[in-house]
Design an enzyme around this catalytic site. Sequence first.
Site, short mmCIF file in Angstrom:
data_model
loop_
_atom_site.label_atom_id
_atom_site.label_comp_id
_atom_site.label_asym_id
_atom_site.label_seq_id
_atom_site.Cartn_x
_atom_site.Cartn_y
_atom_site.Cartn_z
N THR A 110 0.86 -1.18 0.00
CA THR A 110 0.00 0.00 0.00
C THR A 110 0.90 1.24 0.00
O THR A 110 1.96 1.25 0.63
CB THR A 110 -0.96 0.09 1.21
N ILE A 111 0.44 2.26 -0.69
CA ILE A 111 1.19 3.51 -0.66
C ILE A 111 1.07 4.18 0.71
O ILE A 111 1.83 5.08 1.03
CB ILE A 111 0.73 4.50 -1.76
N ASP A 112 0.11 3.73 1.52
CA ASP A 112 -0.14 4.38 2.82
C ASP A 112 0.89 4.00 3.88
O ASP A 112 1.01 4.69 4.89
CB ASP A 112 -1.54 4.02 3.35
O1 F6P Z 1 -5.11 2.75 0.46
C1 F6P Z 1 -4.60 3.38 -0.65
C2 F6P Z 1 -5.40 4.60 -1.00
O2 F6P Z 1 -4.82 5.20 -2.13
C3 F6P Z 1 -5.59 5.61 0.12
O3 F6P Z 1 -4.48 6.43 0.30
C4 F6P Z 1 -6.83 6.32 -0.34
O4 F6P Z 1 -7.54 6.87 0.75
C5 F6P Z 1 -7.64 5.24 -0.99
O5 F6P Z 1 -6.72 4.22 -1.34
C6 F6P Z 1 -8.38 5.67 -2.23
O6 F6P Z 1 -9.13 4.59 -2.66
P1 F6P Z 1 -9.82 4.48 -4.10
O7 F6P Z 1 -8.76 4.24 -5.14
O8 F6P Z 1 -10.72 3.31 -3.96
O9 F6P Z 1 -10.52 5.77 -4.35
#
Ligand code: F6P
Length: 371
Positions: free
Chosen positions: A133-135
């Site tokens: 995850t990028i998080d």
């Molecule tokens: O978990 C990775 C992430 O990019 C978060 O940083 C972000 O809140 C979320 O996914 C966005 O999700 P989606 O691509 O479903 O809009």
Amino acid sequence: MTKYIGILTSGGDSPGLNAAIRGVGKAALNHYGMHIIGFRDGFRGLMENRTMRLDSGELSGILTRGGTILGTSRDKPHRMPVGGKVRDMTDVIVGNYRDNHLDALVCLGGGGTQKNALRLKEKGLNVITLPKTIDNDVAMTDITFGFDTALGIATEAIDRLHSTAHSHHRIIVVEIMGHRAGWLALGAGVAGGADVILIPEIPYDVESVAEAIRERSRGGKPFSIVAVAEGAISMQDFLAQTAAQEKKGKSRDGRKNIDDDAPPTEIQYADHTLRLAKKLEQLTGLEARITILGHLQRGGTPSAMDRLLATRLGTACADFISKGTYGVMVAARGDGIKAVRLEDVAGKVKTVPPDHPWVESARRVGTSMGD
Ligand code: F6P
């Protein structure tokens, strides 16, 4: 006996997924003589038995590619929309695992995926996961792949915003992803020299942010970059939400609408960022603009560090499977790799400790953390 392994990618995509698929696949095929089968679009593809051949041909030439060749989704085995209803499809998934004669299932994903993998483990499947995850918010691993690439992208964005903020004497509020963790905003903010960094773990006071910006103006720098994590929250909102949750009898902390199964929408985040910029404009007298980096942070070629990490974790994963080590996440620990029990990972979030060395460093170079 030849082992048959399945692999899927689940949750939001991140740079390095293909490098990890390649790492698991090449080691499994060439080194351990296993058979590997891909499932498309995460747990949904496993439920629908939509497979993809993964032989040397498919695994070749993907190291540097962004996204995931398998496709992904946020579908969960136990709560999957099917035929207009949300259903528990776990038994179908278990059936497909058995019908494909799998000895193990590799799940590449973030926090939600770890929880889903644990549920499948509890149904008797041999599951093994990798943290992506990028998080960077997965517990029990030093780092997740995807983070380093996103960090580079967000840092470059801050670098570029500096010159235009400077030219126009403006505040630029740049919103950085991270879900409920501040790693990405903090890392990019420090690396890019943001003047203010706001993260969910340190609720901010807008007056204090404004004062930091005014102080810069008085010192001859009438422009500022505010790096705001998408999950950042003001102290005022934090207290109000904590009180509301306590009233409802919930013991959770006060962060807004943050259920890891359902991330807040981009619109909710953007609304907060826009309101913050307007308020800062009002409090400082400087013009403000916002930049939402959004999915730019998840796209494109993985960095060298992410390719390296994904390859290390992926090949180690094949090694664990060869030894029959299941029910674990393959974690990066120091220079080494460790198998940690899914029970110790699932449902936990690695947030930024408010006294983390990155926070201390930010403060020491004069960056406001908004508190
Ligand atoms: O978990 C990775 C992430 O990019 C978060 O940083 C972000 O809140 C979320 O996914 C966005 O999700 P989606 O691509 O479903 O809009």
